[in-house]
Design a protein around this motif. Structure first.
Motif, short mmCIF file in Angstrom:
data_model
loop_
_atom_site.label_atom_id
_atom_site.label_comp_id
_atom_site.label_asym_id
_atom_site.label_seq_id
_atom_site.Cartn_x
_atom_site.Cartn_y
_atom_site.Cartn_z
N SER A 141 0.83 -1.21 0.00
CA SER A 141 0.00 0.00 0.00
C SER A 141 0.86 1.25 0.00
N LEU A 142 2.11 1.12 0.41
CA LEU A 142 3.05 2.24 0.40
C LEU A 142 3.96 2.18 -0.84
N LEU A 143 4.46 0.97 -1.10
CA LEU A 143 5.48 0.83 -2.15
C LEU A 143 4.88 0.95 -3.56
N ALA A 144 3.68 0.40 -3.76
CA ALA A 144 3.11 0.42 -5.12
C ALA A 144 2.80 1.84 -5.60
N PRO A 145 2.06 2.66 -4.81
CA PRO A 145 1.83 4.02 -5.31
C PRO A 145 3.12 4.82 -5.48
N ALA A 146 4.11 4.55 -4.62
CA ALA A 146 5.38 5.27 -4.77
C ALA A 146 6.05 4.87 -6.09
N ARG A 147 5.92 3.62 -6.43
CA ARG A 147 6.58 3.10 -7.63
C ARG A 147 5.84 3.51 -8.90
N MET A 148 4.51 3.38 -8.89
CA MET A 148 3.76 3.51 -10.16
C MET A 148 2.69 4.60 -10.16
N GLY A 149 2.58 5.35 -9.06
CA GLY A 149 1.54 6.38 -8.97
C GLY A 149 0.22 5.78 -8.50
N HIS A 150 -0.64 6.66 -7.98
CA HIS A 150 -1.89 6.18 -7.37
C HIS A 150 -2.78 5.45 -8.39
N ALA A 151 -2.89 6.00 -9.60
CA ALA A 151 -3.85 5.46 -10.56
C ALA A 151 -3.56 3.99 -10.87
N ARG A 152 -2.31 3.70 -11.20
CA ARG A 152 -1.97 2.31 -11.53
C ARG A 152 -1.99 1.41 -10.29
N ALA A 153 -1.57 1.98 -9.17
CA ALA A 153 -1.58 1.18 -7.93
C ALA A 153 -3.02 0.82 -7.56
N PHE A 154 -3.93 1.76 -7.79
CA PHE A 154 -5.35 1.48 -7.49
C PHE A 154 -5.86 0.36 -8.38
N GLU A 155 -5.50 0.46 -9.66
CA GLU A 155 -5.95 -0.55 -10.63
C GLU A 155 -5.47 -1.95 -10.22
N LEU A 156 -4.20 -2.00 -9.80
CA LEU A 156 -3.61 -3.29 -9.43
C LEU A 156 -4.14 -3.78 -8.07
N LEU A 157 -4.03 -2.92 -7.06
CA LEU A 157 -4.28 -3.37 -5.68
C LEU A 157 -5.74 -3.30 -5.27
N CYS A 158 -6.49 -2.33 -5.80
CA CYS A 158 -7.89 -2.19 -5.36
C CYS A 158 -8.86 -2.80 -6.37
N LEU A 159 -8.60 -2.59 -7.66
CA LEU A 159 -9.49 -3.22 -8.65
C LEU A 159 -9.14 -4.69 -8.85
N GLY A 160 -7.89 -5.03 -8.57
CA GLY A 160 -7.47 -6.43 -8.76
C GLY A 160 -7.30 -6.79 -10.22
N GLU A 161 -7.03 -5.77 -11.05
CA GLU A 161 -6.83 -6.04 -12.48
C GLU A 161 -5.52 -6.79 -12.72
N SER A 162 -5.50 -7.63 -13.72
CA SER A 162 -4.26 -8.32 -14.08
C SER A 162 -3.35 -7.37 -14.84
N PHE A 163 -2.08 -7.43 -14.53
CA PHE A 163 -1.08 -6.70 -15.31
C PHE A 163 -0.29 -7.72 -16.10
N ASP A 164 -0.10 -7.44 -17.40
CA ASP A 164 0.80 -8.29 -18.17
C ASP A 164 2.22 -7.74 -17.99
N PRO A 165 3.22 -8.43 -18.54
CA PRO A 165 4.60 -7.98 -18.28
C PRO A 165 4.91 -6.59 -18.82
N VAL A 166 4.25 -6.24 -19.93
CA VAL A 166 4.52 -4.90 -20.48
C VAL A 166 3.98 -3.84 -19.52
N MET A 167 2.76 -4.07 -19.02
CA MET A 167 2.19 -3.12 -18.04
C MET A 167 3.06 -3.07 -16.79
N ALA A 168 3.53 -4.24 -16.36
CA ALA A 168 4.35 -4.30 -15.14
C ALA A 168 5.67 -3.56 -15.34
N LYS A 169 6.19 -3.66 -16.55
CA LYS A 169 7.45 -2.96 -16.84
C LYS A 169 7.20 -1.45 -16.86
#
Ligand code: COA
Length: 251
Positions: A141-169
């Motif tokens: 909850s701290l590291l993800a928004p710091a790394r990728m910004g709130h919008a993407r962190a929300f998508e990953l951690l709160c929406l539970g959306e799948s990220f493919d490797p390109v998105m993860a990169k």
């Protein structure tokens, strides 16, 4: 052994090896991982850890049957998973990861503590915490928004959306994408490069990059407290039961 440990020329490889369950992590596996990370901190022979899985599965996350057991007894404070998460955050040794296939739950959040992450094109990153009635862990909850910004962190951690490797990169938690057949060789070569560099300077530099870990530790403890609370909820219990029922484990 569900965690295979192999040490060679300063590289300690920790292989998650429970293919029949897509490498779902049990207490015993967390304990083995935690011990290796803890020992690595004080062992000059360990210059870098390489974490990898089996073909198609880095890990499907925490074993859901274990979650259900915690939901019953309610005490997570000394749980092996918690020991592992603390060891990960306190690790002084660089960590390289090779992710082929599934990286679910902690399979994704542990990567925020890794220094070099290699992923195959079929890697899939997903953290379905909320769908299970849970909150993110491992400091995510701290590291993800710091790394990728709130919008993407929300998508990953709160929406539970799948990220493919390109998105993860793009999100900044995968360094390189490599074909399945080259993945481990690439990750191992990187680990060997790290191991060949001056160890003390490497550890000090890594530590400087991470910065003050007090805030991270505090956040992790807060997440663990909330996670334990959520585990006992009806929402979480019925989500675990539904998964296990579907898998034919109960009833
Ligand atoms: N805990 C316990 N068992 C798990 C597991 C987990 N996290 N993930 C997979 N398994 C087991 C399955 O129950 C199944 O066991 P069985 O063969 O004895 O029935 C076996 O591993 C293979 O999994 P299966 O679901 O058949 O494979 P799949 O390729 O169709 O789906 C997943 C793989 C990972 C998408 C799916 O198993 C899943 O959603 N798992 C749960 C992931 C999860 O929510 N983790 C916790 C995150 S916080």
């Amino acid at each position: 052994m569900m965690i295979e440990i192999h040490r060679e020329a300063g590289v300690e490889t920790l292989r998650l090896n429970r293919p029949a369950k897509k490498n779902a992590l049990t207490g015993e596996m967390y304990t083995a991982l935690a011990e290796a990370l803890e020992q690595g901190n004080s062992d000059p022979e360990v210059r870098v850890h390489l974490i990898c899985g089996v073909p198609g599965a880095f890990t499907s996350g925490n074993d859901i049957a274990d979650f259900l057991a915690f939901a019953g007894d309610g005490n997570m404070a000394d749980a092996p998973v918690v020991r592992f998460l603390r060891a990960l955050a306190a690790c002084d040794t660089p960590i390289v990861a090779a992710v082929d296939g599934l990286a679910i739950g902690v399979g994704t959040t542990m990567l925020f503590h890794c220094d070099m992450v290699f992923a195959s094109p079929r890697a899939l990153f997903k953290t379905p915490f909320i769908d299970l009635g849970l909150v993110p862990e491992a400091g995510a909850s701290l590291l993800a928004p710091a790394r990728m910004g709130h919008a993407r962190a929300f998508e990953l951690l709160c929406l539970g959306e799948s990220f493919d490797p390109v998105m993860a990169k793009t999100a900044g938690f995968v360094n390189h994408i490599a074909p399945e057949e080259d993945l481990e060789a690439r990750a191992l070569a990187c680990a060997r490069t790290i191991a060949a560099k001056p160890a003390e300077a490497m550890r000090m530099s890594r530590s400087l990059l991470i910065g003050d870990r007090a805030v991270l530790r505090e956040r992790m403890e807060e997440e663990i407290r909330l996670f334990a609370e959520c585990l006992r909820s009806d929402t979480a219990r019925s989500a675990f039961a539904a998964f296990l029922d579907k898998a034919g484990k109960t009833g």
